[in-house]
Scaffold this active site. Structure first.
Site, short mmCIF file in Angstrom:
data_model
loop_
_atom_site.label_atom_id
_atom_site.label_comp_id
_atom_site.label_asym_id
_atom_site.label_seq_id
_atom_site.Cartn_x
_atom_site.Cartn_y
_atom_site.Cartn_z
N LYS A 172 94.00 20.43 26.78
CA LYS A 172 92.77 20.97 26.85
C LYS A 172 92.25 20.89 25.10
O LYS A 172 93.06 20.73 24.39
CB LYS A 172 92.60 22.43 27.26
CG LYS A 172 92.31 22.59 28.75
CD LYS A 172 92.27 23.69 29.23
CE LYS A 172 91.90 23.27 30.94
NZ LYS A 172 91.89 24.57 31.65
N ARG A 203 99.37 24.25 35.15
CA ARG A 203 99.04 23.07 35.57
C ARG A 203 98.93 22.10 34.67
O ARG A 203 98.46 22.42 33.42
CB ARG A 203 97.23 23.63 35.77
CG ARG A 203 96.59 22.30 36.58
CD ARG A 203 95.19 22.76 36.99
NE ARG A 203 94.43 21.97 37.42
CZ ARG A 203 93.63 21.09 36.74
NH1 ARG A 203 93.71 21.09 35.20
NH2 ARG A 203 92.84 20.26 37.29
C1 YH5 Z 1 92.46 25.51 34.81
O1 YH5 Z 1 92.68 25.93 33.69
N1 YH5 Z 1 91.02 23.37 34.42
S1 YH5 Z 1 89.81 21.05 34.94
C2 YH5 Z 1 89.43 19.16 29.40
C3 YH5 Z 1 90.52 18.71 28.73
C4 YH5 Z 1 91.56 18.59 29.36
C5 YH5 Z 1 91.67 19.19 30.63
C6 YH5 Z 1 89.30 18.07 26.85
N2 YH5 Z 1 90.86 22.85 36.90
C7 YH5 Z 1 91.79 24.15 35.22
O2 YH5 Z 1 92.03 20.36 33.19
N3 YH5 Z 1 92.10 24.81 37.64
C8 YH5 Z 1 90.75 22.59 35.54
O3 YH5 Z 1 90.34 18.12 27.57
C9 YH5 Z 1 91.74 24.07 36.53
N4 YH5 Z 1 93.03 26.36 35.64
C10 YH5 Z 1 92.97 25.78 37.25
N5 YH5 Z 1 93.42 26.72 38.15
C11 YH5 Z 1 89.62 21.19 33.28
C12 YH5 Z 1 91.04 20.26 32.81
C13 YH5 Z 1 90.73 19.65 31.32
C14 YH5 Z 1 89.36 19.84 30.74
#
Ligand code: YH5
Length: 289
Positions: A232, A266
């Site tokens: 993230k 996750r």
């Molecule tokens: C979460 O925290 N996050 S989708 C931006 C990124 C990298 C990864 C800029 N679904 C979560 O993973 N479900 C997502 O780089 C989730 N908890 C739960 N339970 C976003 C994501 C991401 C966004």
């Protein structure tokens, strides 16, 4: 949830549509994005075979749960119709549930997708909108699977514009407590609920850091805690690193979360994260003196 004694801590085994999830130690939820930009060679269609191969690999690497998502929550991502989301996730969940033993979660906010995904074998609903969409509470109440309730301020497209909190930890805790109460009123027993503070969803770097520093306060809700930190932007901001330079930082933050009691992390990088969880668990399980 059946309770299991672990030292002085009591944590459960979650029943997920015929499969079990052992929450007596921190577990890794492997991320499987089924969007046209993943598992494709630049075209509009994704390759279900590649998605299955990736899921298999994550299970081999120790993922205790595979999170299948067909809707991008990235800022600026176009909304996905019900039919489009169904056509992305249902065939993959069907194929996966026929060949892997670990529970499959479906990352969705749409009641229609929850219903079809559980019919196809999904064992957990992971909703970044915490069942706030029309019909979602009633649908989740009807489906006999656990639900992860995540905090998000606003909607993905605009969430960073309204990232203002007086006391972020208290406000996120209050939101989650309110959603837990709404679930119980709708007939979803507490035993089926998990909570997630939603790192990066309508929060600045400072907010994300405050939440992670005080993550153990979320244990007061008395429910298994889920966190998503993998790759993230908070990792990118701390390290000034692009997406492909965030592995070690992601693993470090996941470890800090598990140390404070997170039950599920996750992650994209399953092997590295599982190793970190095993190391963390070894220390947590050590005798006091
Ligand atoms: C979460 O925290 N996050 S989708 C931006 C990124 C990298 C990864 C800029 N679904 C979560 O993973 N479900 C997502 O780089 C989730 N908890 C739960 N339970 C976003 C994501 C991401 C966004």
């Amino acid at each position: 949830m059946r309770d299991v004694k672990v030292g002085t801590m009591t944590r459960g085994v979650l029943q997920c549509n015929g499969r079990t999830l052992d929450l007596s130690r921190p577990q890794v939820m492997g991320i499987l994005n089924i969007t046209p930009d993943s598992f494709s060679d630049g075209g509009v269609f994704f390759d279900a075979g590649k998605a299955l191969a990736r899921a298999r690999e994550m299970v081999k690497q120790g993922a205790a749960l595979i999170d299948v998502g067909g809707e991008s929550t990235r800022p600026g991502a176009a909304p996905v119709s019900i039919d489009e989301e169904l056509s992305r996730v249902v065939p993959v969940i069907e194929a996966l549930s026929a060949e892997i033993d670990v529970p499959i979660s479906v990352d969705t906010s749409k009641p229609e997708v929850m219903e079809a995904a559980v019919a196809a074998g999904a064992g957990l609903i992971n909703d970044v909108r915490a069942l706030r969409r029309e019909g979602a509470l009633a649908m989740a109440a009807r489906l006999d699977v656990p639900v992860c309730l995540m905090h998000m301020r606003g909607e993905p497209g605009t969430m960073q514009q309204n990232a203002v909190y007086d006391r972020v930890v208290v406000e996120v805790l209050d939101f989650l407590a309110g959603r837990v109460a709404a679930c119980e009123s709708a007939g979803i027993p507490r035993e089926r609920l998990l909570v997630d503070p939603g790192f990066g969803f309508g929060k600045t770097l400072a907010h994300n850091l405050q939440i992670l520093k005080s993550l153990d306060r979320f244990l007061t809700l008395g429910l298994p805690l889920v966190v998503g930190l993998s790759r993230k932007s908070m990792v990118g901001a701390i390290l000034d690193a692009p997406l492909d330079g965030r592995l070690h930082g992601s693993v470090a933050l996941a470890t800090l979360a598990a140390w404070q009691g997170a039950a599920i992390v996750r992650a994209h990088d399953v092997r590295a994260t599982v190793d970190a969880m095993r190391c963390c668990q070894a220390v947590m399980a050590a005798a006091e003196h």
